[in-house]
Design a protein around this motif. Structure first.
Motif, short mmCIF file in Angstrom:
data_model
loop_
_atom_site.label_atom_id
_atom_site.label_comp_id
_atom_site.label_asym_id
_atom_site.label_seq_id
_atom_site.Cartn_x
_atom_site.Cartn_y
_atom_site.Cartn_z
N GLY A 35 -5.70 10.84 2.08
CA GLY A 35 -6.31 9.64 2.63
C GLY A 35 -6.66 8.57 1.61
O GLY A 35 -7.52 7.74 1.85
N LEU A 64 -9.69 6.43 3.06
CA LEU A 64 -9.82 6.55 4.51
C LEU A 64 -10.78 7.69 4.85
O LEU A 64 -10.90 8.66 4.09
N ILE A 72 -5.20 5.38 -0.57
CA ILE A 72 -4.10 4.41 -0.60
C ILE A 72 -4.25 3.55 -1.85
O ILE A 72 -5.32 3.02 -2.13
N GLY A 125 0.82 -1.20 0.00
CA GLY A 125 0.00 0.00 0.00
C GLY A 125 0.86 1.25 0.00
O GLY A 125 1.83 1.35 0.73
N THR A 126 0.51 2.21 -0.85
CA THR A 126 1.21 3.48 -0.93
C THR A 126 0.19 4.60 -0.82
O THR A 126 -0.76 4.65 -1.60
N GLU A 127 0.38 5.50 0.14
CA GLU A 127 -0.55 6.61 0.28
C GLU A 127 -0.29 7.63 -0.81
O GLU A 127 0.84 8.08 -1.02
N GLU A 129 -7.99 2.32 -1.55
CA GLU A 129 -8.74 2.43 -0.31
C GLU A 129 -8.86 3.91 0.03
O GLU A 129 -7.90 4.66 -0.14
#
Length: 78
Positions: free
Chosen positions: A34, A52, A36, A28-30, A50
């Motif tokens: 928020g 957040l 990802i 996972g890389t942001e 994803e």
């Protein structure tokens, strides 16, 4: 036909979208704000995202467009 799986957890305010199966070795890389991006840990191929702190109507998804198809059908820009 591609299948997209969308998971929403309202208690956690978490929205997950996968166009390939989640992997044990995913990374996972942001991307910021928020969001990802999940990639396959071996090939580096994107497999999902994803969001957040997601709530229905979230403005971060206003600019998302999805195009499905084969790249061989795409025409080059002039």
């Amino acid at each position: 036909m591609a299948q997209i799986k969308v998971f929403y957890e309202p208690e956690a305010e978490l929205l997950s979208v996968f166009w390939q199966s989640p992997r044990k070795n995913q990374i996972g890389t942001e991307l910021g704000d928020g969001i990802i991006l999940f990639k396959d840990g071996v090939s580096g191929e994107p497999i999902g995202v994803e969001v957040l702190s997601y709530r229905p109507g979230d403005a971060r998804l206003d600019a998302v467009s999805v195009e499905l198809g084969q790249s061989s059908q795409m025409q080059p820009a002039n």
